[in-house]
Design an enzyme around this catalytic site. Structure first.
Site, PDB file in Angstrom:
ATOM      1  N   ASP A 214       0.922  -1.214   0.171  1.00  0.00           N
ATOM      2  CA  ASP A 214       0.194  -0.036  -0.054  1.00  0.00           C
ATOM      3  C   ASP A 214       0.857   1.276   0.092  1.00  0.00           C
ATOM      4  O   ASP A 214       1.822   1.330   0.410  1.00  0.00           O
ATOM      5  CB  ASP A 214      -0.966  -0.043   1.420  1.00  0.00           C
ATOM      6  CG  ASP A 214      -1.881   0.945   1.313  1.00  0.00           C
ATOM      7  OD1 ASP A 214      -2.348   1.341  -0.033  1.00  0.00           O
ATOM      8  OD2 ASP A 214      -2.888   1.299   2.011  1.00  0.00           O
TER       9      ASP A 214
ATOM     10  N   ASN B 202     -10.761  -3.037  -5.957  1.00  0.00           N
ATOM     11  CA  ASN B 202      -9.915  -1.771  -6.779  1.00  0.00           C
ATOM     12  C   ASN B 202     -10.817  -1.354  -8.059  1.00  0.00           C
ATOM     13  O   ASN B 202     -10.324  -0.519  -8.666  1.00  0.00           O
ATOM     14  CB  ASN B 202      -8.590  -2.321  -6.921  1.00  0.00           C
ATOM     15  CG  ASN B 202      -7.772  -2.445  -5.660  1.00  0.00           C
ATOM     16  OD1 ASN B 202      -6.644  -2.934  -5.445  1.00  0.00           O
ATOM     17  ND2 ASN B 202      -8.042  -1.391  -4.750  1.00  0.00           N
TER      18      ASN B 202
HETATM   19  C1  FPP Z   1      -2.081   0.198  -3.137  1.00  0.00           C
HETATM   20  O1  FPP Z   1      -1.590   1.476  -3.191  1.00  0.00           O
HETATM   21  C2  FPP Z   1      -1.467  -0.532  -4.312  1.00  0.00           C
HETATM   22  C3  FPP Z   1      -2.311  -1.012  -5.319  1.00  0.00           C
HETATM   23  C4  FPP Z   1      -3.696  -1.077  -5.389  1.00  0.00           C
HETATM   24  C5  FPP Z   1      -1.798  -1.652  -6.419  1.00  0.00           C
HETATM   25  C6  FPP Z   1      -0.615  -2.634  -6.045  1.00  0.00           C
HETATM   26  C7  FPP Z   1       0.352  -2.828  -7.142  1.00  0.00           C
HETATM   27  C8  FPP Z   1       1.611  -2.781  -7.375  1.00  0.00           C
HETATM   28  C9  FPP Z   1       2.505  -2.490  -6.285  1.00  0.00           C
HETATM   29  C10 FPP Z   1       2.045  -2.839  -8.606  1.00  0.00           C
HETATM   30  C11 FPP Z   1       3.007  -4.080  -8.869  1.00  0.00           C
HETATM   31  C12 FPP Z   1       2.477  -5.425  -8.744  1.00  0.00           C
HETATM   32  C13 FPP Z   1       2.902  -6.357  -9.554  1.00  0.00           C
HETATM   33  C14 FPP Z   1       2.381  -7.804  -9.292  1.00  0.00           C
HETATM   34  C15 FPP Z   1       3.708  -6.192 -10.693  1.00  0.00           C
HETATM   35  P1  FPP Z   1      -2.654   2.692  -3.451  1.00  0.00           P
HETATM   36  O2  FPP Z   1      -2.860   3.097  -4.642  1.00  0.00           O
HETATM   37  O3  FPP Z   1      -3.814   2.364  -2.511  1.00  0.00           O
HETATM   38  O4  FPP Z   1      -1.866   3.779  -2.348  1.00  0.00           O
HETATM   39  P2  FPP Z   1      -2.501   4.977  -1.816  1.00  0.00           P
HETATM   40  O5  FPP Z   1      -3.134   4.388  -0.437  1.00  0.00           O
HETATM   41  O6  FPP Z   1      -1.473   5.875  -1.139  1.00  0.00           O
HETATM   42  O7  FPP Z   1      -3.413   5.790  -2.659  1.00  0.00           O
END
Ligand code: FPP
Length: 238
Positions: A16, A64
């Site tokens: 996250d 998501n």
């Molecule tokens: C949460 O951060 C992250 C995600 C919803 C996506 C996770 C994906 C990756 C790390 C990309 C790579 C994965 C692979 C398998 C290649 P957020 O967007 O919720 O962050 P925030 O809480 O700061 O908004």
């Protein structure tokens, strides 16, 4: 289950903080997701040295889809690129990749790449990397129960024999051991529908680091701290 030196054998990570990492730099959220994807390689590669045999990462949840169309499309394209780009390296590093989650909403091109990566690494027996993609624990349990109920209806399963060992056989994770350590980055202390059944006895670490800043050193420190914990699984010490 514990690895060498009592470290965790199965680590599961809620990655996250990509969006906030990007926003702090005045960049779009997808910039953060790309930075996050680059961290995955370092973390996968450090697992053998830490005795971590199973690594499960939460890439995209069933919730998501509620994000903007631009972000969802960008993430799907990132997953396709990641798989194409990393396939050779993962195979060469003896990583076995599996995907968990419901594939129905994913596009055909991505599903083909997921199949290819699973196939390409199927004989590997080093690190078991599981990528949760369109995964939600409640959705997984509902799908499992649907199949279990079908087996009962078809006479393959006697309801009198359903116990704690039965449901896990129907879960997406049926070939994996339960996680020993669940880590969530970015300062949020919640588990967001991730491996609910499987993590009943896991240890949890909620850390402030945003995922794109997470390092192998930080994982090593968390594994050492896990080794110092006293896991009793509901029992008392002899
Ligand atoms: C949460 O951060 C992250 C995600 C919803 C996506 C996770 C994906 C990756 C790390 C990309 C790579 C994965 C692979 C398998 C290649 P957020 O967007 O919720 O962050 P925030 O809480 O700061 O908004």
């Amino acid at each position: 289950m514990a690895g060498p030196d009592c470290g965790p054998r199965h680590v599961a990570i809620i990655m996250d903080g990509n969006g906030r990492w990007a926003q702090a730099r005045g960049r779009p959220r997808l910039f953060g997701h790309h930075a996050g994807a680059r961290r995955v390689r370092e973390v996968v590669e450090c697992c053998p040295a830490l005795g971590v045999k199973y690594l499960t990462i939460f890439a995209f949840s069933t919730e998501n889809w509620k994000r903007t169309q631009v972000e969802v499309a960008g993430l799907m394209s990132l997953f396709r690129r990641y798989i194409s780009k990393e396939m050779k390296a993962l195979a060469a590093k003896n990583v076995r990749v599996r995907f968990i989650g419901d594939r129905v909403r994913l596009d055909a091109k991505l599903i083909n790449l997921m199949d290819a990566l699973e196939h390409e690494t199927a004989e590997n027996d080093g690190t078991h990397l599981t990528i949760a993609l369109n995964y939600g624990s409640r959705d997984e349990v509902a799908r499992a129960i649907r199949r279990l109920a079908q087996d009962v209806a078809d006479g393959r399963l006697d309801p009198a024999n359903v116990d704690e060992e039965t449901l896990p056989r129907y879960l997406d994770t049926h070939v994996l051991p339960d996680p020993d350590l669940v880590i969530r980055t970015s300062g949020e202390a919640r588990i967001s529908n991730f491996l609910l059944w499987q993590s009943a006895y896991a240890e949890y670490e909620f850390i402030d680091t945003l995922w794109p800043d997470f390092t192998a050193e930080e994982l090593a420190a968390l594994c050492r701290s896990y080794g110092r914990r006293d896991r009793r699984f509901g029992a008392v010490k002899p």
